[in-house]
Enzyme design. Structure first.
Site, mmCIF file in Angstrom:
data_model
loop_
_atom_site.group_PDB
_atom_site.id
_atom_site.type_symbol
_atom_site.label_atom_id
_atom_site.label_comp_id
_atom_site.label_asym_id
_atom_site.label_seq_id
_atom_site.Cartn_x
_atom_site.Cartn_y
_atom_site.Cartn_z
ATOM 1 N N CYS A 1 13.917 24.289 4.357
ATOM 2 C CA CYS A 1 13.046 25.024 3.432
ATOM 3 C C CYS A 1 12.231 24.036 2.608
ATOM 4 C CB CYS A 1 13.862 25.901 2.492
ATOM 5 S SG CYS A 1 15.076 26.947 3.301
ATOM 6 N N ARG B 1 -11.036 -0.678 14.294
ATOM 7 C CA ARG B 1 -10.878 0.132 13.092
ATOM 8 C C ARG B 1 -11.883 -0.364 12.064
ATOM 9 N NH1 ARG B 1 -4.946 0.624 10.350
ATOM 10 N NH2 ARG B 1 -5.340 -1.552 9.858
ATOM 11 N N ASP C 1 12.358 23.457 -0.629
ATOM 12 C CA ASP C 1 13.106 22.763 -1.672
ATOM 13 C C ASP C 1 14.574 22.567 -1.351
ATOM 14 O OD1 ASP C 1 10.724 23.129 -3.289
ATOM 15 O OD2 ASP C 1 11.364 25.228 -3.362
ATOM 16 N N TYR D 1 15.345 30.845 6.939
ATOM 17 C CA TYR D 1 14.108 31.458 7.443
ATOM 18 C C TYR D 1 14.082 31.459 8.966
ATOM 19 C CZ TYR D 1 11.874 30.853 2.828
ATOM 20 O OH TYR D 1 11.544 30.908 1.507
ATOM 21 N N HIS E 1 -6.392 -8.126 12.618
ATOM 22 C CA HIS E 1 -5.198 -7.282 12.627
ATOM 23 C C HIS E 1 -4.783 -6.996 14.062
ATOM 24 C CE1 HIS E 1 -2.302 -4.637 10.794
ATOM 25 N NE2 HIS E 1 -2.795 -3.549 11.337
ATOM 26 N N ARG F 1 1.058 -11.010 6.579
ATOM 27 C CA ARG F 1 0.886 -9.767 5.816
ATOM 28 C C ARG F 1 1.948 -8.735 6.159
ATOM 29 N NH1 ARG F 1 -4.317 -9.923 8.051
ATOM 30 N NH2 ARG F 1 -3.698 -8.101 9.253
ATOM 31 N N LYS G 1 0.832 -1.213 0.000
ATOM 32 C CA LYS G 1 0.000 0.000 0.000
ATOM 33 C C LYS G 1 0.871 1.270 0.000
ATOM 34 C CE LYS G 1 -0.339 -0.422 5.018
ATOM 35 N NZ LYS G 1 -1.199 -0.859 6.131
HETATM 36 C C1 LIG Z 1 -0.508 -1.887 6.723
HETATM 37 C C2 LIG Z 1 -1.072 -3.181 7.090
HETATM 38 C C3 LIG Z 1 -0.254 -4.310 7.189
HETATM 39 C C4 LIG Z 1 1.264 -4.240 7.065
HETATM 40 O O1 LIG Z 1 1.768 -3.590 8.188
HETATM 41 P P1 LIG Z 1 3.353 -3.551 8.495
HETATM 42 O O2 LIG Z 1 3.431 -3.093 9.894
HETATM 43 O O3 LIG Z 1 3.949 -2.619 7.518
HETATM 44 O O4 LIG Z 1 3.837 -4.934 8.303
HETATM 45 C C5 LIG Z 1 -0.847 -5.528 7.422
HETATM 46 N N1 LIG Z 1 -2.188 -5.623 7.566
HETATM 47 C C6 LIG Z 1 -3.017 -4.561 7.512
HETATM 48 C C7 LIG Z 1 -4.474 -4.740 7.693
HETATM 49 C C8 LIG Z 1 -2.477 -3.307 7.280
HETATM 50 O O5 LIG Z 1 -3.296 -2.235 7.247
#
Ligand SMILES: *Cc1c(COP(=O)(O)O)cnc(C)c1O
Length: 385
Positions: A323, A137, A325, A275, A169, A229, A39
Site C-alpha cells: 500500500c 548523452r 503507507d 487491495y 563517462h 568519480r 547527486k
Molecule cells: C552518476 C555519475 C557518476 C557516478 O556513478 P556511480 O556509478 O554511482 O559511481 C560519475 N560520473 C557521472 C558523469 C555521473 O553522472
C-alpha cells in the site's frame, strides 16, 4: 539491539562510508583523488551529512547533478570544488560565479551561451569540458567517425570561461563478460586519451582529467587520471551484485531501512489480504502490518513476489499488494510478534541480512534506482558521524 526511531526510518553508518573511502583509495593510484559524486541527495542517503563527513575525511572535490544540489552543499558548509555534471538553466547562471561552482561545458553551443552571459556581466565562469566518447548523452562528440576536436579547442578559447578540466563517462564499464563491451570501454578510454593529446598538441592546458565512475574504478583501477568519480561505491554497494568485477574490495553498505509493526492479527483460511485481494490465506496465517509503503519508496512492484524482510532476526514474506503507507507480512511461526516491533527492510538483524540487491532483483532494476526513491518523508538518522 535495534532501537525504534520512527514509524519508518533510514539509518546511515558513517563508519561504513569511511571504510568504503579507504577501500576506494586502496584501489586507485596514489596521485589520483576522489571526486565524490553525491547527486540525488547522495543517492538518497543525505547529501549534506555525507558530504560533510567526506570533507572531514579529506575529500576536496564533489560532483552533483544540478545547481540546486550544489547550492545545498555550499549552505551545508562544503568549501571545496563542486562540479555540476548536468545542465544549468539560464536563469541560474549567476549562481555559477556567485558560489564558485564548476559547470559541465556540455556542448559548444551551451558553452557559448555561458560565455556570452559571463561577458555581459563581467564575470568568469569556471568549468570542465565533457567529451562524449560513446555515451551519447552530454559532451562534445569525439568518436572515430565523428571527431569534433575543433569544438573542444573553441571552448578552451572562449574569453570569459575558465576551462579547468576535461572529462568523459563510461557507458559499459560494468560489463566484463561480453567481449564487445570490454572493447567498447577500452576504446572510450583511447578516444579520451586522443582528445587529451590533441588538446596538449594545440598548446592548450587540458586541466584536471577524469573518466571513471564506480565500475570504472572497480574494473579499470590502473587508470591514473587526476580524479575518479565514484558515487554508489562510497555507499557500500554496486549497482548490481550479480555482475562480476575485476577487483576484490570489501565494501560495507552504509544504509539500513526500518519500520515498525503497527498491528498483528490472525487471518483465517480463505481470507484475503490488502487491495486487489491478490493474496488469499491457504490456511490460518498470522499477518503483521508494517508502517512503510510505496510513498516511502518501497517499490510497489515487489508486491506478491515473495520478497522477504526481517523480524526478530527471521525472514518474513511480504503478502498482498504493498500500500501507499503500509505493507503486510506473514509472521506465522515467528514468536511474540507485537505492535512496535522493528522490521528490517534493508540491513542486518541478528545473523540475517536483507540487501538492497534482493529488492533490485525482485523488481528488475539496479540499486541506484531504488535507493534514490526512498522518499523525503522517511527520516534519516546518522550514526558515527
Ligand atoms: C552518476 C555519475 C557518476 C557516478 O556513478 P556511480 O556509478 O554511482 O559511481 C560519475 N560520473 C557521472 C558523469 C555521473 O553522472
Amino acid at each position: 539491539m535495534l532501537q525504534s526511531k520512527s514509524r519508518a526510518w533510514l539509518q546511515v553508518d558513517g563508519d561504513a562510508v569511511r571504510h568504503n573511502l579507504k577501500e576506494i583509495k586502496n584501489l586507485i593510484p596514489e596521485t589520483t583523488e576522489i571526486m565524490a559524486v553525491v547527486k540525488a541527495n547522495c543517492y538518497g542517503h543525505g547529501d549534506r551529512q555525507l558530504s560533510m563527513l567526506m570533507q572531514q575525511e579529506g575529500i576536496k572535490t564533489f560532483a552533483v547533478s544540478s545547481v540546486d544540489e550544489a547550492l545545498n552543499l555550499r549552505e551545508a558548509g562544503i568549501s571545496g570544488e563542486i562540479l555540476i555534471l548536468g545542465y544549468t538553466p539560464k536563469e541560474h547562471f549567476h549562481y555559477l560565479h556567485e558560489k564558485q561552482l564548476l559547470q559541465n561545458f556540455l556542448s559548444l553551443d551551451y558553452a557559448s551561451q555561458l560565455d556570452e552571459y559571463a561577458s555581459l556581466h563581467h564575470v568568469v565562469i569556471r568549468g570542465h569540458i565533457k567529451i562524449d566518447t560513446g555515451m551519447a548523452r552530454l559532451g562534445i562528440r569525439c568518436l572515430d567517425d565523428d571527431y569534433n576536436i575543433q569544438e573542444v579547442f573553441e571552448i578552451y578559447k572562449l574569453q570569459h570561461l575558465s576551462v579547468e578540466g576535461l572529462f568523459s563517462h563510461f557507458s559499459v564499464a560494468d560489463s566484463l563478460d561480453i567481449e564487445d563491451d570490454r572493447a567498447y570501454t577500452i576504446h572510450q578510454r583511447e578516444l579520451f586519451d586522443q582528445v587529451i593529446a590533441d588538446v596538449l598538441q594545440a598548446g592548450l592546458n587540458p586541466g584536471k582529467l577524469h573518466l571513471q565512475n564506480s565500475y570504472g574504478v572497480l574494473n579499470y583501477p590502473e587508470l591514473c587520471y587526476d580524479y575518479v568519480r565514484p558515487g554508489i561505491l562510497m555507499l557500500g554497494f554496486t549497482s548490481d551484485d550479480s555482475i562480476s568485477i575485476n577487483t576484490s574490495p570489501e565494501f560495507i553498505p552504509a544504509m539500513s531501512l526500518y519500520a515498525e509493526v503497527s498491528r498483528v492479527r490472525l487471518v483465517k483460511k480463505g481470507c484475503s489480504v490488502g487491495y486487489g485481494r491478490h493474496y488469499k490465506a491457504k490456511e490460518d496465517r498470522l499477518i503483521a502490518t508494517v508502517s512503510i509503503g510505496y510513498a516511502d519508496g518501497i517499490p510497489r512492484a515487489a508486491s506478491n513476489q515473495g520478497m522477504q524482510v526481517l523480524l526478530h532476526s527471521q525472514r518474513a514474506e511480504i503478502v498482498g499488494n504493498i500500500c501507499m503507507d503500509q505493507l503486510m507480512i506473514d509472521v506465522t511461526g515467528i514468536e511474540h510478534v507485537k505492535s512496535g516491533d522493528i522490521v528490517t527492510l534493508i540491513g542486518q538483524d541478528g545473523n540475517e541480512r536483507v540487501t538492497i540487491d534482493e529488492w533490485s532483483r525482485c523488481v528488475h532494476t539496479i540499486n541506484n534506482d531504488l535507493v534514490c526513491q526512498i522518499s523525503a518523508r522517511v527520516p534519516r538518522f546518522y550514526e558515527h558521524f
